[in-house]
Structure formats: structure tokens, C-alpha cells
Design an enzyme around this catalytic site. Sequence first.
Site, PDB file in Angstrom:
ATOM      1  CG  ASP A   1      10.201 -13.276   6.016  1.00 18.15           C
ATOM      2  OD1 ASP A   1       9.096 -12.726   6.224  1.00 18.15           O
ATOM      3  OD2 ASP A   1      10.309 -14.269   5.276  1.00 18.15           O
TER       4      ASP A   1
HETATM    5  C1  NOJ Z   1       6.652 -14.149   5.631  1.00 19.29           C
HETATM    6  C2  NOJ Z   1       7.051 -14.413   4.225  1.00 19.29           C
HETATM    7  O1  NOJ Z   1       8.158 -15.286   4.196  1.00 19.29           O
HETATM    8  C3  NOJ Z   1       7.383 -13.155   3.439  1.00 19.29           C
HETATM    9  O2  NOJ Z   1       7.600 -13.494   2.105  1.00 19.29           O
HETATM   10  C4  NOJ Z   1       6.280 -12.157   3.580  1.00 19.29           C
HETATM   11  O3  NOJ Z   1       6.565 -11.008   2.816  1.00 19.29           O
HETATM   12  C5  NOJ Z   1       6.104 -11.816   5.039  1.00 19.29           C
HETATM   13  N1  NOJ Z   1       5.771 -13.022   5.787  1.00 19.29           N
HETATM   14  C6  NOJ Z   1       5.016 -10.786   5.278  1.00 19.29           C
HETATM   15  O4  NOJ Z   1       3.793 -11.360   5.078  1.00 19.29           O
END
Ligand code: NOJ
Length: 875
Positions: A286
Site C-alpha cells: 500500500d
Molecule cells: C492508500 C489506500 O489504502 C489504497 O487503497 C490505495 O490504493 C492507495 N492509497 C493508492 O492511492
Amino acid sequence: MATSTPYSHFSLILLSISSCVSGASIHRRLAVPDGYVAAPYYPTPHGGWTADWSESYRKASLLVSNMTLAEKTNITAGTGIYMGRCVGNTGSALRVGFPQMCLQDGPLGIRNSDHNTAFPAGITVGATFDKDLMRRRGEALGEEFRGKGINVYLGPSVGPLGRKPRGGRNWEGFGADPVLQAFGGALTVEGVQSKGVIAAIKHFIANEQEMFRMYNPFQAGISSNLDDRTLHELYLWPFAEGVRSGVGSVMISYNAVNGSACSQNSYLINNVLKDELGFQGFVVSDWLAQISGVSSALAGLDMSMPGDGAVPLFGDSYWMYELSRSVLNGSVPVDRLNDMTTRVLAAWFQMGQDSNYPSPNFDTNTQDETGLLYPGALFSPKGVVNEFVNVQANHADVAKEVARDAITLLKNINNTLPLKLNSTLKVFGTDAEKNSDLNSCSDQGCDKGTLGMGWGSGSARYPYMDSPIDGLKARGANYKFYDTNLFPITDKASPGDVALVFINADSGENYITVEANAGDRNIVGLKAWHNGDDLVKAAAKKYDTVVVIVHTVGPILMEEWIDLPSVKAVLFAHLPGQEAGDSLMQVLYGDVAPSGHLPYTIAKQESDYGESVELVGFQLGQPQDTFSEGLYIDYRHFNKEGITPRFAFGHGLSYTSFSFSNASISSVTPLTAVPPTRPAKGEVPSYSTAIPPASEAYWPEKFDRIWRYLYSWLDKSDADKAAAKANSTDKYPYPEGYSTVQKAGPAAGGAQGGNPALFDTAYTISVTVSNTGKVAGKAVAQLYVQFPTDISIDTPVIQLRDFEKTRELAPGESQVVKMRVTRKDLSVWDTVSQNWIVPNVGGDYGLWIGEASDKLGLRCGTSTGRCADDVKSPV
Ligand code: NOJ
């Protein structure tokens, strides 16, 4: 008011920037309650051992064997936050024909883009209980992502599962049951990937609340402490099905599990995901979830996103040039880097992205036509960044179908619904009409007007919003609208008037706070927003007929008004995306009968959900969230404790009625206590394990660098120094349990998703569903398993295992519906043998069929081979 910034990850950045102060302290694993263990598991299993991926691995290995060190490290990480048009941009290896990959949110549509569809959210899809719609929405999403030149769709979300009703991001997934979540996720993966787009199923795993999710210099991210059986039977289940559907990527989550950060948890990535579930694609972090370089590589992470290290935006990375260094100095085995690279390339080949795949034609950082190519750089060239390619095609149709078929009728006294076209309507609540400045809040970080989605990275910009008021206008309805959440004192009710009251409840991702709610519904709790309860009560005082329409991210409490005599009907329209208007009108006016069912339980009071599922607040040290309830979340908990909910999981009324009859059960594959032996792993690519020459990491001559952009090259002196270290006796302090010897793999593995025998159909069940009412409608048959009562293992009273929605049945019409249970459906995870065990092979499993978890009229017995409709339901 929302507190957000034009750059949606800004608060993530702030947290990370300060980590330079004491970055090291967060790497130490902190103590978790006794009994919760994240055991070491090394090395990372090589990818490529399942037959369905072997051709892609063959192609990938031809490239990898010809790639330099810096080319390999360049494609396993992003080029830095805001260093490209997409939310994540890998480096490229153009010499071997591999372009940069574009990774973009999110689950319900393309985030921060234009001319895209804002589809209904996952929770709405779950409420349809319609497998065909789940798949078709996925296909439409795939077409849009491909059309914008996106390689990786950052979805679907199947974690959080919905353990906590207040959890901020439950709405991105499909419902608080592993099987519903699994069908929603797997069918989305299949739909998206059928268009050549790689899906990244997320967030792996047990990311059940937003607050405290991330590591920061002052505090480690929350630790979700759960036992192995709960992991397997609840939270892992949807990921297993996603892997079984061939998902190309898995995104690990921010939190820790049993004390070990998911981004470097070798038990979860190496063991559970890559060995047991046989995952063949690449594991991506993530955004800014990575907290170490070597440890995360050894634990099985394959791609770092957006690529930055502890201090984003300064050109620092845990990987890229650092990974080149770590390979040269011998701390990360070449073997591991080869596997990472091969996994990335194999996923790309597997989806056919090597031929005719479009390049990105949009920019997530701006809506303008021209802009900075690298907004995160100090000096960036400018150019055309948005080409405004329209990718919507006819996807509004499937979006509307989902929105409509999800609408869940909870209550309908005296057939109040459907409305008559000539009814005089009074409409209350700001939720009935769209926000006039539709996309004014970044990432939808506000609750203004009709709520079509929650907030955060899982949102998309609306191309338009067909609001309920638009719908009423289009119908030529006789209505008066009060655009307020305070009941208007001037309003006069005439006999026969119907009040339509629109209320909502919002939530989202933690980097935006809306009306003091930090992602989770930590302030409003499960109450409707904006004094919704008072609005309903006030309307109910004046009107004899009140219809409440709810747009919501999850359950809300309705006890203040649900039993008021004038509250005649209640509809949950969930989160319909752009199609909130006509979809609702079709149900309100009876063009179609409602056919949605609740994807979660609605309690009478919040404490009914159980204490352990409350949000965890501030704790000194690492916040500990111990899943002491085990398997008992949502309806599993209510049934165990004998608590009657307000509306049970799976509940949903229609304008007609259905009967379920003529059920029969057939045995297909005979059960055995232990599954048949797994197939052995197939051949995987093999490469030289010699450390490459340092020259493979030298900067190219006369290279024009962009300051802060992340590159995989090293200065010659650095590269040489690293290479010299490889021969020194000073070795990297490898973690406990570290090994480089590949394993045969656990007994529960053997193919994508696990041992293929787990998915053998054990029984098929067929049932005739008949429309016994006066209007046409679609029914949902739900199948729950009740384990034999004589086993010593504690199992939930009933557990959903399959469902089918009928076509629209005319009055008097019938359809034979077929469902199945697999070996896995009838097994429990045995933590000692680490395998799925059928606890009583000859025992009488009850396969309960009905319209809701508390409306189960038919029971088929596996040992009796008979089905009966005169048995008392266990719920
Ligand atoms: C953080 C989020 O938790 C995730 O779901 C997302 O895909 C990424 N950021 C990228 O924006």
C-alpha cells in the site's frame, strides 16, 4: 467540513516525513498479547509453478535473464509520489520492451479522472446478490481502466471485511461475510482481467479500521491480532478466491498482523499468500506502507509503491537504487530480485499487456489539459497530461442496473410502495439532490447532497449525478422538495400526501477527516448524519405515510423511528454512484420490484454487535486490536448470542412473494476427512544466482536527472563499494528462521487458491423458486451451511456458502436454481495439521435455503440425502 489537500496523500506524506527523526525505532517488533504469533517463513516461494501461468513465466524469464541489475530494480518500485501521471508509476526497462506501468485507484471507478463512470460502490454490488452483475460491472471497469491506459486496477477491496460496523472503508468491499465478499471480489477480478487489466486485490489483511492504520515515527501501526483459524475461515477466504480467479496482484495493508507489519510479514506473504494460496502474481505495498528495504524483500514484497522511503519527495527510496545496492552487497539474494522481477513481468504477460496496450492518457494530479509531468519534482517539464479520452461507452447501463437491483426494501406496510404516479410527494433532506458543485471536495471528502460513494482513494469523480430529484422530475412526479435537513415549519401536510425522507451516513479513508470523522465513523457512530433521525421523526409527526430512503456506507441505527406507525416503508439504496435517480424511481414507482438484500446485519443498538468489534482508540505504544471474537462477527455473532437484530443479514423484501420448493440434494465428490494430496509444484524459471557486476548499476553516461525522481542507478563509487562488501565477513543480520532453501509447499496448497481438491463440489442443491405474488420480481436464494451438531469443534450456527438470483419471474412463473457446496465449505481450518479438515465425513450437515439468514424454510441433509420444509430453522 473536509480537511483535505489537492494532493490526496499529503497527510500520508507528513507522517512519513517526520519518520526521518527516528525511523529505526519503528522497525522493532513490539509485543502483542500472548498466543498471537507471526512466525517466520523463508524464503519467498518462486513464482511460476502452476500450469496456468507457465507460459507467462516462460516469456518473463526470457526477458529477466537478459536484464541488468538496474533494469530489474527499476521495475519493482515506483518512481516516487507525484512522479508521473498515475497514482503509482513503476520505472521501465525499455531495452527489453517493458514500459512503465501505471497503477491507479480505485475499486468503483477511475479516481481523479474525467469521462469515466462512477459505478456503484462494492457494498451496493454485494447487496445485489447477483453474480452476473458482479462480473459485468467488473468488465465495464476493466474497459475503462484499459481505455485510460492503466495497467493495474487498484481493486477490488475485500479487506476490510466489515468486522467493525463503524470501519471507514467497509463500503469499498461487498459485505460482512467472507463468501459474499469472495464472490464480489473474484467476479470483479475476472471481469476486470478479462479486459487485460491487472487487478490488485486489497488490503492484505485484517485492515479493519482506519484510525492508527499507518506506522509513523511515534507509533507503530495498529496490530490486528488474530488466530490462524479466524484468519483462514474469515479474512483470508475472499483473497483465496481472488487468487483462484488468477488475480495478478495483491496489495498488502498498512497495519500489522500479530505484531508484524503486513509489508514485511513473512508468514503472511511467503507462507499464506505465495505458498499456501499459490499466488503467482506480484505483491505491491500500500502507498508508503513499506518500512524497510531488505526485510520487506525477504518477506516477499515484490513492488514498492509509490517507491519513496521514509522521507517521501526527497528522492529517497527503500528500494530502487537501494535495492541495487542491497543486491550488490549480498544482503538481498539475486534469486529474490529475479523472482520479484519475474513476477511483475509474468503478470504483465499473463494479461496480454505486451501487445497493443495503451499508454496513460490522463493525469491523476490535475484536471487541466497541460501540467507538470512530474509534479513532485523540483523542476519538472510541462506537457499535455490529460487527453480527455471518453471511456464511458454504455457503462451507465450496468451501473444503473447494479444501483437498481441493490435497492433493499426493509419495510413496506400495507403495500405503501410502489407509489402511484399521481401521489402528492413532499421530499425532505439534502440527500435527495446532488451537491451543486458536484466534485468540489477532493476525493469526495464531504457529505453534501446525494451520497453516491464514501470518501478517499476509493472514490471517483462524478461525470454527472442523476439524483433522486432528477429522477422525480424526469417522471413528471407531483412533488415539492425541501432542500434542508431541518424539518420546515412552513410545511403543510394534506391528507394523502406521502413524505419521502432522504437521509445518509458517510465514511471513508483516514487521510481525510469529514465532520470530525477520521475515516471511520468515530464521531457520529452508527447514527444517520445531519440529524437524519430528527428529520424522519418530524416528518412522521405530520404525515401518515412516510417513506425513508437511505444512502449509506453500512448499517445505521433506526430505533428512534422504525416502529413509528407512519413510517410505512424504508429503502436502503446503499451507494449508487452516479446512478442514484432513475434506479430509485424504477423501484419507487414499481417498474421493477426491489431485489436487493442486506450485505450486513442491522442491529437495534450498537452494543449488540459485540464489544471486541468497537474501534480501537489511542493506546500508548502500538495499538492492539485483538480479534477475540474469532469467527463471531456480524450475523455469526448475533446467532451465537441469540440477539435478534433489527434486520438480519440477507434480509430484503419485494413487491411480490416467492416460494421455495422441490429442493433436492445430490452428492458429487465423496468427502474424506483430509483432502487428497496436493499436486506437486511445477517447474519454475531458473537463473544464475551470481551477484551481477557492479557496472550493471552505474548511472548511464550524460544522463539528465530529474531531482527527486527515483532511479535504480548508483554512483560508480557506491556500486563498487557495495560489491566489495559482498565478500566481507560482515553479514546482514538475517531474521530468525531465515533460509534460502525453497520448500515443497504446505499440504493445503497446490494451485491458485489452495489445494484444488478444496474446490471440488461436494453436493449440488437444486430448488424451485416460484413467484407466488401479483407482480414480477427477482428472488435471491441463499444457502447456509450448518455443521453437524455432534462435532466437538465450535462452528457458527449457520454460514453463507452460495447464493443465486433468479431472472425476473412473472407472477406464477418458476425457475429452478442450482447451488453447490465445496469440500472447503464443509471444512474447518485445523491449526495443528495446517489443513482443511471435514470434521465428520458421514455427519449430517444442514444446508439451509431461504431468502435471508433469518428466513430459512428448507433444509437439505447431507447424510439423509433428503430435503424438508417442515424443520425448525436454527435461526
Ligand atoms: C492508500 C489506500 O489504502 C489504497 O487503497 C490505495 O490504493 C492507495 N492509497 C493508492 O492511492
